[in-house]
Design a protein around this motif. Structure first.
Motif, PDB file in Angstrom:
ATOM      1  N   THR A 580       2.750   6.081  -0.497  1.00  0.00           N
ATOM      2  CA  THR A 580       1.366   5.283  -0.571  1.00  0.00           C
ATOM      3  C   THR A 580       0.780   5.088  -2.008  1.00  0.00           C
ATOM      4  O   THR A 580       1.550   5.430  -3.064  1.00  0.00           O
ATOM      5  CB  THR A 580       0.249   6.389   0.042  1.00  0.00           C
ATOM      6  OG1 THR A 580       0.237   7.477  -0.841  1.00  0.00           O
ATOM      7  CG2 THR A 580       0.615   6.706   1.480  1.00  0.00           C
ATOM      8  N   HIS A 581      -0.341   4.433  -2.043  1.00  0.00           N
ATOM      9  CA  HIS A 581      -0.677   4.047  -3.507  1.00  0.00           C
ATOM     10  C   HIS A 581      -2.182   3.882  -3.495  1.00  0.00           C
ATOM     11  O   HIS A 581      -2.504   3.562  -2.372  1.00  0.00           O
ATOM     12  CB  HIS A 581      -0.042   2.857  -4.194  1.00  0.00           C
ATOM     13  CG  HIS A 581      -0.166   2.760  -5.705  1.00  0.00           C
ATOM     14  ND1 HIS A 581      -1.280   2.227  -6.281  1.00  0.00           N
ATOM     15  CD2 HIS A 581       0.799   2.925  -6.439  1.00  0.00           C
ATOM     16  CE1 HIS A 581      -1.093   2.176  -7.278  1.00  0.00           C
ATOM     17  NE2 HIS A 581      -0.142   2.653  -7.728  1.00  0.00           N
ATOM     18  N   GLU A 582      -2.767   4.132  -4.548  1.00  0.00           N
ATOM     19  CA  GLU A 582      -4.498   3.744  -4.505  1.00  0.00           C
ATOM     20  C   GLU A 582      -4.405   2.417  -4.384  1.00  0.00           C
ATOM     21  O   GLU A 582      -3.770   1.416  -4.668  1.00  0.00           O
ATOM     22  CB  GLU A 582      -4.913   4.230  -6.143  1.00  0.00           C
ATOM     23  CG  GLU A 582      -4.792   5.779  -6.213  1.00  0.00           C
ATOM     24  CD  GLU A 582      -5.145   5.994  -7.475  1.00  0.00           C
ATOM     25  OE1 GLU A 582      -5.071   5.124  -8.461  1.00  0.00           O
ATOM     26  OE2 GLU A 582      -5.806   7.077  -7.829  1.00  0.00           O
ATOM     27  N   PRO A 616      -8.237   6.213  -2.535  1.00  0.00           N
ATOM     28  CA  PRO A 616      -6.984   7.017  -2.716  1.00  0.00           C
ATOM     29  C   PRO A 616      -5.870   6.858  -1.706  1.00  0.00           C
ATOM     30  O   PRO A 616      -6.138   6.668  -0.585  1.00  0.00           O
ATOM     31  CB  PRO A 616      -7.416   8.253  -2.927  1.00  0.00           C
ATOM     32  CG  PRO A 616      -8.622   8.364  -2.099  1.00  0.00           C
ATOM     33  CD  PRO A 616      -9.432   7.100  -2.265  1.00  0.00           C
ATOM     34  N   SER A 617      -4.671   7.054  -2.230  1.00  0.00           N
ATOM     35  CA  SER A 617      -3.502   7.444  -1.144  1.00  0.00           C
ATOM     36  C   SER A 617      -3.480   6.424   0.065  1.00  0.00           C
ATOM     37  O   SER A 617      -3.761   7.037   1.250  1.00  0.00           O
ATOM     38  CB  SER A 617      -3.396   8.989  -0.663  1.00  0.00           C
ATOM     39  OG  SER A 617      -2.468   9.327  -0.309  1.00  0.00           O
ATOM     40  N   LYS A 619      -1.686   3.399   2.599  1.00  0.00           N
ATOM     41  CA  LYS A 619      -0.355   2.928   2.927  1.00  0.00           C
ATOM     42  C   LYS A 619      -0.220   1.811   2.239  1.00  0.00           C
ATOM     43  O   LYS A 619      -1.168   0.794   1.992  1.00  0.00           O
ATOM     44  CB  LYS A 619      -0.221   2.391   4.286  1.00  0.00           C
ATOM     45  CG  LYS A 619       1.089   1.951   4.790  1.00  0.00           C
ATOM     46  CD  LYS A 619       1.062   1.567   6.426  1.00  0.00           C
ATOM     47  CE  LYS A 619       2.369   1.179   6.658  1.00  0.00           C
ATOM     48  NZ  LYS A 619       2.402   0.445   7.956  1.00  0.00           N
ATOM     49  N   ASP A 655       3.915  12.036   3.614  1.00  0.00           N
ATOM     50  CA  ASP A 655       3.898  10.805   2.515  1.00  0.00           C
ATOM     51  C   ASP A 655       3.977  11.365   1.262  1.00  0.00           C
ATOM     52  O   ASP A 655       3.707  12.241   0.795  1.00  0.00           O
ATOM     53  CB  ASP A 655       2.482  10.192   2.837  1.00  0.00           C
ATOM     54  CG  ASP A 655       2.211   9.650   4.333  1.00  0.00           C
ATOM     55  OD1 ASP A 655       3.296   9.435   4.810  1.00  0.00           O
ATOM     56  OD2 ASP A 655       1.279   9.338   4.578  1.00  0.00           O
ATOM     57  N   GLU A 657       2.604   9.993  -2.731  1.00  0.00           N
ATOM     58  CA  GLU A 657       1.668   8.899  -3.264  1.00  0.00           C
ATOM     59  C   GLU A 657       2.522   8.621  -4.628  1.00  0.00           C
ATOM     60  O   GLU A 657       2.786   9.275  -5.528  1.00  0.00           O
ATOM     61  CB  GLU A 657       0.262   9.588  -3.503  1.00  0.00           C
ATOM     62  CG  GLU A 657      -0.274   8.431  -4.346  1.00  0.00           C
ATOM     63  CD  GLU A 657      -1.815   8.862  -4.471  1.00  0.00           C
ATOM     64  OE1 GLU A 657      -2.241  10.089  -4.019  1.00  0.00           O
ATOM     65  OE2 GLU A 657      -2.670   7.895  -4.878  1.00  0.00           O
ATOM     66  N   TRP A 658       2.685   7.229  -4.688  1.00  0.00           N
ATOM     67  CA  TRP A 658       3.173   6.696  -6.003  1.00  0.00           C
ATOM     68  C   TRP A 658       2.343   6.620  -7.059  1.00  0.00           C
ATOM     69  O   TRP A 658       1.186   6.045  -6.815  1.00  0.00           O
ATOM     70  CB  TRP A 658       3.745   5.336  -5.786  1.00  0.00           C
ATOM     71  CG  TRP A 658       4.640   4.823  -7.211  1.00  0.00           C
ATOM     72  CD1 TRP A 658       3.778   4.165  -8.014  1.00  0.00           C
ATOM     73  CD2 TRP A 658       5.922   5.133  -7.436  1.00  0.00           C
ATOM     74  NE1 TRP A 658       5.021   3.557  -9.025  1.00  0.00           N
ATOM     75  CE2 TRP A 658       6.007   4.189  -8.765  1.00  0.00           C
ATOM     76  CE3 TRP A 658       6.947   5.576  -6.856  1.00  0.00           C
ATOM     77  CZ2 TRP A 658       7.368   4.345  -9.442  1.00  0.00           C
ATOM     78  CZ3 TRP A 658       8.191   5.592  -7.594  1.00  0.00           C
ATOM     79  CH2 TRP A 658       8.130   5.137  -8.719  1.00  0.00           C
ATOM     80  N   THR A 659       2.505   7.232  -8.216  1.00  0.00           N
ATOM     81  CA  THR A 659       1.610   7.193  -9.292  1.00  0.00           C
ATOM     82  C   THR A 659       2.476   6.951 -10.736  1.00  0.00           C
ATOM     83  O   THR A 659       3.806   7.349 -10.688  1.00  0.00           O
ATOM     84  CB  THR A 659       0.919   8.485  -9.690  1.00  0.00           C
ATOM     85  OG1 THR A 659       1.692   9.465 -10.089  1.00  0.00           O
ATOM     86  CG2 THR A 659      -0.146   8.867  -8.478  1.00  0.00           C
TER      87      THR A 659
END
Length: 848
Positions: A580-582, A616-617, A619, A655, A657-659
């Motif tokens: 996931t990503h913001e 936030p977070s 798909k 999941d 979260e890509w940061t």
């Protein structure tokens, strides 16, 4: 001092693996085989970080198995047929074939820099004629064995796109692409006889020990085994030949609450009435405008038409019930007829309320509960309730008990028969689409439906098709459609429907075992490579893809294309979480969201200083622009950083979260590992140090823990151990030999996750050959046992000191050392301790 340069080393090691054909799978008698497979992708155009995570997990397993002496099959292909390609072609004026193969080239180009251990010589796309030609051969074999057949069926019909829609393609009663109101239409369709295997597919779930429990439950629910009662109401004033209406019910315990009988607009009785009565015909036509999905049926307004026909209640022939044609009853379910018990079914409740029919309770939550209901009373079948109108069993019983009692009572009194039924229906495979596998049969006026001869396969799709007119272009292609009958040679027409794309993905795993064979499979290869030892994919495929694949494996065994040992094709299944990503968004002048790419946002602001709203977070989605291009990450940090990060941040089933900060931290760590390697490489070969044994003990513990982590899909836990051991090695003062052994072992343990860096470290330290083929390190059991232990010392409950003592030191000796410690002496201040408690290996408690 040399630097960590992923852009240079990753390409170099990929060439080395390719040159040595390290990942080429060849049958070998001297090694155990291992088949690892990730669900193959749809070539939509770009891979995303979700793909990277999925394929990296499979790659870790494949590389680990290579290192542990297995002969590994790790193939890749493309699930390439389907509507998106056809729709894209219609939208841009191109051709689905060009669109699809262009996307495959792009995605392969994105995937290869990841350094995956794939045997690319086995690559295929399901739109390759060589593949779908063998699929056509399978179809003909299934047809010969009676595993596929034709019948009329009610389908969702899009009158604008002029095609059948799957239930999932009907949104709020409209076609998902055209937006047209979906109609029900009866068409002749091809079906796989999957329902004949319902019981076996259900029972065999118990043998799949290495599948997630939730997936097995979802499959069991989809198959939907239930025991109910089949019986008939006798009719009054019905047309000739319809003196009975057969119904099937899973709740025979509510029979005394029946207040009407409903039949489908496609029920034979409704069709007779339709021919005789214009009003009935108009009503049935209106009903057929609705979709056939459960959602469409449940949410649509409940409509009924009182036929004027009545039926007699089987327990009281003086009690007559009206017969309605109702829009929420489908002919494909049960007998196409039901009895309505509004008190215990919300759909029946709404219908009865609208048409002012009686609502009669048969059970209540308590003996004194009010029988007048404001909504249907529907407790769980396992709940015990009071039967105020029961006719079998005790007054207080669960729904399950009451159903069994009712079935037994009805059988004993000749009212009906207990019947076990399944929710699973036969699999309709006909699609009125161009971009799919042509169904290899011919329609001949003289011979009927004739299978194409196998020597004429593949029946290839024509390239010169026109997408300017709605509907299937194959229907309008005379030189392809018109042909000679394979049986009599007379003019005939090809079947213009193509196969559901689920067919393509239901046997690709078997084709990978012999992708160039001139039959669907090669039995010797299938016997060697099957089953898939580890299958990895998303939970969204938990039902249909896996169920259809299990059916196909059985059908392929029946037709001689798979061994009996392969009827359950996937020994172990793992369903991974998403990346996931913001989401970054601003709003336009009308308040509509405007989305921004991650690379356009810094510290919550765009380049012009505009602040963005952060969700936030979420798909990753192209439409929301919260996607991360793997090539962008590889360009900045290297593939190993991307692989390390997607594996390290959370358990693989959850999941992640890509940061950007996470990727940056991963890159810094890999740089740190390289720097340690470089430092050790520059050490004096004869240098003696301190703590050699401590370092090697830590190394063997890490071998043990990482091995356990990889074998149990605990990749993040394994990486946590690697972080800890890196910190130990970085601070180590051990001699050169111990540190070299430690860094080479660290590289081996990291090699499934960061294969390029691992190879470079291996080579830098003078390792033999490639690390990818080096044997996996084994932990020395003796080194896993601690010789000494550290014990905290508490005085009156407060920690005052700690001591290090031999692990097997007697309590009395430990007590002496503890009391002699200067911190304890100071705390006691000359007083004698009242009590000393030594807990071996844990703690020393002193009570003053």
């Amino acid at each position: 001092m040399s630097r960590y340069t992923p852009a240079e080393i990753e390409a170099r090691w990929q060439k080395a693996w390719e040159k040595d054909e390290v990942f080429k799978a060849v049958r070998a008698a001297d090694k155990p085989k291992y088949y690892v497979l990730e669900m193959f992708p749809y070539p939509s155009g770009r891979i995303h970080m979700g793909h990277v995570r999925n394929y990296t997990m499979g790659d870790v397993i494949a590389r680990y198995k290579i290192a542990t002496g297995h002969n590994v099959l790790h193939p890749m292909g493309w699930d390439a047929f389907g509507m998106p390609a056809e729709n894209a072609a219609m939208a841009i004026g191109g051709h689905p074939k060009d669109w699809t193969y262009g996307n495959i080239d792009d995605m392969r180009g994105q995937m290869k820099p990841l350094g995956l251990s794939i045997d690319w010589s086995r690559e295929f796309a399901t739109c390759d004629p060589e593949y779908y030609g063998q699929q056509q051969a399978l179809f003909l074999d299934f047809l010969h064995e009676g595993l596929v057949y034709r019948k009329n069926a009610v389908v969702n019909w899009d009158p604008v796109d002029m095609t059948v829609l799957a239930n999932e393609q009907v949104e709020a009663g409209r076609g998902w692409r055209s937006g047209a109101l979906v109609e029900r239409r009866e068409l002749t369709q091809w079906f796989f006889k999957i329902s004949d295997h319902s019981e076996e597919l259900l029972a065999a779930l118990d043998t799949l020990d290495n599948w997630p429990a939730k997936v097995k439950l979802m499959q069991a629910n989809w198959i939907g085994k239930s025991r109910g009662l089949q019986f008939a109401f006798s009719t009054i004033d019905a047309p000739e030949g319809h003196d009975r209406i057969e119904v099937y019910t899973t709740r025979p315990d509510t029979l005394l609450g029946a207040s009407f009988v409903g039949i489908s607009p496609d029920h034979p009785l409704a069709k007779v009435l339709e021919r005789e009565n214009e009003d009935v015909a108009a009503f049935c036509a209106e009903c057929r405008k609705g979709g056939t999905t459960e959602e469409a049926i449940e949410t649509a307004e409940k409509l009924g038409f009182d036929t004027g026909i009545r039926v007699r209640h089987p327990f009281d022939t003086a009690h007559e019930l009206p017969v309605y044609i109702a829009n929420f009853i489908l002919m494909d379910y049960g007998t196409g007829a039901i009895f309505g018990c509004p008190a215990h079914d919300q759909r029946d409740f709404e219908f009865a309320t609208k048409y002012e029919l009686p609502i009669i309770s048969t059970y209540l939550p308590s003996e004194d509960a009010n029988e007048v209901l404001e909504e249907a009373y529907v407790p769980a079948k396992s709940d015990k309730v009071f039967y105020n109108r029961g006719f079998a069993g005790d007054a207080w019983q669960t729904g399950e008990e009451a159903i069994n009692a009712a079935v037994d009572f009805c059988e004993q009194n000749g009212v009906g028969q207990g019947v076990t039924k399944y929710r699973l229906r036969d699999w309709g495979l006909s699609r009125q689409r161009y971009w799919g596998c042509p169904i290899p049969v011919v329609h001949c006026d003289a011979c009927g439906v004739v299978p194409e001869k196998k020597e004429n396969l593949p029946i290839e799709l024509p390239y010169d098709v026109d997408f300017g007119t709605p509907g299937n272009p194959l229907d309008r292609h005379p030189t392809w459609r018109d042909c000679a009958c394979p049986s009599c040679g007379a003019p005939a027409k090809r079947e213009t429907d193509t196969m559901d794309t689920f067919v393509d993905s239901s046997w690709y795993f078997a084709r990978f075992t012999a992708p160039r064979a001139e039959t669907p499979t090669n039995m010797e290869d299938a016997k060697y490579w099957m089953n898939v030892d580890q299958y990895i994919g998303g939970i969204e495929h938990a039902i249909l893809h896996l169920l259809y694949s299990r059916f196909f494996a059985r059908a392929m065994q029946i037709t001689g294309h798979l061994p009996e040992t392969a009827i359950e094709p996937f020994d172990a299944l793992f369903t991974q979480g998403m990346v996931t990503h913001e989401i970054y968004q601003t709003r336009d002048a009308k308040g509509r969201p405007v989305y921004h790419l991650p690379e356009d946002v810094t510290d919550g602001k765009l380049a012009d200083g505009t602040e963005v709203e952060i969700i936030p977070s979420a798909k990753m989605s192209k439409s929301k622009k919260n996607v991360v291009d793997p090539l962008h990450i590889i360009s900045n940090y290297g593939a190993d950083t991307a692989r390390w990060f997607v594996l390290s941040d959370s358990p693989p089933e959850r999941d992640v979260e890509w940061t950007a900060s996470g990727a940056d931290a991963a890159f810094k760590h890999l740089t740190r590992v390289w720097n340690i390697c470089d430092r050790i490489g520059q050490m004096d070969r004869d240098a003696k140090g301190q703590g050699d044994e401590d370092l090697l003990r830590a190394m063997h513990k890490t071998i043990h823990d990482v091995t356990m982590g990889v074998e149990s899909f605990g990749f993040n836990a394994a990486i946590a151990k690697l972080y800890a051991f890196t910190a130990i090695l970085q601070k180590s003062k051990a001699g050169y030999a111990a540190q070299r052994e430690a860094i080479m072992t660290l590289a081996q343990l990291m090699s499934p996750m960061t294969p390029h860096l691992a190879e470079d470290i291996w080579a830098h330290q003078g390792g033999t050959g490639l690390i990818v083929t080096a044997p996996w390190p084994k932990a020395d059991e003796a080194m896993l046992v601690d010789d000494t232990v550290t014990l905290p010392i508490q005085v009156n409950g407060k920690r005052r000191a700690e001591i290090q003592v031999p692990a097997d030191m007697p309590k009395e000796e430990v007590e002496k050392i503890a009391l002699a410690h200067e911190a304890v002496v100071r705390s006691l201040d000359g007083a004698a301790p009242k009590k000393v408690i030594v807990v071996p290996g844990r703690i020393v408690n002193v009570v003053a």
